[in-house]
Design a protein around this motif. Sequence first.
Motif, PDB file in Angstrom:
ATOM      1  N   THR A  77       0.811  -1.218   0.000  1.00 46.06           N
ATOM      2  CA  THR A  77       0.000   0.000   0.000  1.00 46.06           C
ATOM      3  C   THR A  77       0.846   1.270   0.000  1.00 46.06           C
ATOM      4  O   THR A  77       0.319   2.369  -0.171  1.00 46.06           O
ATOM      5  CB  THR A  77      -0.938   0.009   1.220  1.00 46.06           C
ATOM      6  OG1 THR A  77      -0.180  -0.249   2.404  1.00 46.06           O
ATOM      7  CG2 THR A  77      -2.018  -1.046   1.069  1.00 46.06           C
ATOM      8  N   ALA A  78       2.174   1.133   0.200  1.00 43.41           N
ATOM      9  CA  ALA A  78       3.053   2.303   0.185  1.00 43.41           C
ATOM     10  C   ALA A  78       3.466   2.684  -1.237  1.00 43.41           C
ATOM     11  O   ALA A  78       4.054   3.741  -1.451  1.00 43.41           O
ATOM     12  CB  ALA A  78       4.294   2.036   1.034  1.00 43.41           C
ATOM     13  N   LEU A  79       3.153   1.830  -2.208  1.00 44.20           N
ATOM     14  CA  LEU A  79       3.543   2.092  -3.591  1.00 44.20           C
ATOM     15  C   LEU A  79       2.660   3.161  -4.212  1.00 44.20           C
ATOM     16  O   LEU A  79       1.485   3.295  -3.858  1.00 44.20           O
ATOM     17  CB  LEU A  79       3.418   0.816  -4.430  1.00 44.20           C
ATOM     18  CG  LEU A  79       4.308  -0.373  -4.092  1.00 44.20           C
ATOM     19  CD1 LEU A  79       4.031  -1.512  -5.065  1.00 44.20           C
ATOM     20  CD2 LEU A  79       5.776   0.008  -4.128  1.00 44.20           C
ATOM     21  N   PRO A  80       3.198   3.916  -5.182  1.00 46.18           N
ATOM     22  CA  PRO A  80       2.352   4.819  -5.969  1.00 46.18           C
ATOM     23  C   PRO A  80       1.274   4.013  -6.690  1.00 46.18           C
ATOM     24  O   PRO A  80       1.434   2.815  -6.946  1.00 46.18           O
ATOM     25  CB  PRO A  80       3.334   5.449  -6.969  1.00 46.18           C
ATOM     26  CG  PRO A  80       4.683   5.268  -6.361  1.00 46.18           C
ATOM     27  CD  PRO A  80       4.613   3.994  -5.573  1.00 46.18           C
ATOM     28  N   TYR A  81       0.200   4.701  -7.067  1.00 46.69           N
ATOM     29  CA  TYR A  81      -0.962   4.026  -7.638  1.00 46.69           C
ATOM     30  C   TYR A  81      -0.615   3.179  -8.858  1.00 46.69           C
ATOM     31  O   TYR A  81      -1.047   2.028  -8.984  1.00 46.69           O
ATOM     32  CB  TYR A  81      -2.022   5.071  -8.001  1.00 46.69           C
ATOM     33  CG  TYR A  81      -3.365   4.476  -8.330  1.00 46.69           C
ATOM     34  CD1 TYR A  81      -4.264   4.145  -7.318  1.00 46.69           C
ATOM     35  CD2 TYR A  81      -3.737   4.233  -9.642  1.00 46.69           C
ATOM     36  CE1 TYR A  81      -5.501   3.600  -7.618  1.00 46.69           C
ATOM     37  CE2 TYR A  81      -4.973   3.692  -9.950  1.00 46.69           C
ATOM     38  CZ  TYR A  81      -5.846   3.375  -8.934  1.00 46.69           C
ATOM     39  OH  TYR A  81      -7.060   2.819  -9.222  1.00 46.69           O
ATOM     40  N   GLY A  82       0.169   3.735  -9.769  1.00 47.32           N
ATOM     41  CA  GLY A  82       0.514   3.004 -10.988  1.00 47.32           C
ATOM     42  C   GLY A  82       1.263   1.723 -10.691  1.00 47.32           C
ATOM     43  O   GLY A  82       1.052   0.688 -11.342  1.00 47.32           O
ATOM     44  N   LYS A  83       2.147   1.759  -9.692  1.00 45.07           N
ATOM     45  CA  LYS A  83       2.911   0.561  -9.329  1.00 45.07           C
ATOM     46  C   LYS A  83       2.037  -0.457  -8.608  1.00 45.07           C
ATOM     47  O   LYS A  83       2.257  -1.666  -8.717  1.00 45.07           O
ATOM     48  CB  LYS A  83       4.117   0.948  -8.476  1.00 45.07           C
ATOM     49  CG  LYS A  83       5.203   1.661  -9.261  1.00 45.07           C
ATOM     50  CD  LYS A  83       6.473   1.849  -8.453  1.00 45.07           C
ATOM     51  CE  LYS A  83       7.574   2.456  -9.309  1.00 45.07           C
ATOM     52  NZ  LYS A  83       8.842   2.623  -8.554  1.00 45.07           N
TER      53      LYS A  83
END
Length: 282
Positions: free
Chosen positions: A176-182
Amino acid sequence: MRKDILSVENITMQFGGVVAVNNLSLHIPEGQIVALIGPNGAGKTTAFNCITGVYEPTNGRVDFLGEPIVCNHPHGKMKKIYAGEGAERYLDQRVVSYTPDVITKRGIARTFQNIRLFKSMTVFENVLTAMHVRRTSNVFSATFRGNRKEEAAQRAKALELLKIVGLDDVKDELATALPYGKQRRLEIARALATEPSLLLLDEPAAGMNPQETQELAEYIKEIRDRHHLTVFLIEHHMDLVMKISDYIYVIDFGSEIARGVPKEVQQNKRVIEAYLGVTEDA
């Protein structure tokens, strides 16, 4: 001529008195990228849910690799209120209703319109957990550590998948810490971890910027070729759909209004009217 990996026949999904999908038939040839498009609320995700066992359709049949994975007809109270077509078409066929996990094991994986990652797990753990669908060790072998070789192989494959999608450098971060695209890429990687033959993508470009959408288009074609997949997607981003699709189905109010190659669909008057709200008198 390519053989169909997925055949959807006359699927109807009725909720109470509301017909969300009406007599929908689709054929997905092996190795192709096929899109299902339509305005918001047209019934696209409901159709996906019928294919993957999330919903039990009210009527119709779905075959995967030549075998039925869904087959049903109106029964019980629904017999009286059924408002779809072909109520008696499948009366003489055995009801088939597999759960989503069984359908996944048979070789169909999917992503969701709203990202559904394991929030408390790392990027690596999300992919590794999905691989357990294909695990062959049983409780006995796991108890006596007889599955170490299989576990090591799965960990290596999970890392390889993350490298393919460009997430190996963040493998130890919370998903959940990843940017949306990732996060979108991670969800696709997790689906690939189940070793599917057919990958269903529900609005994979939702929330992405133009650069991310462009990269996604190339990525979908790459994973299709690299993993020898068939891809069936729902998407509102028309540039993406037209760029990568071999064939397109269009639905509105739960029913098919058009089908064809991208150029044919782009020029179809009914499709233009459905998307733009144009009337014949306008």
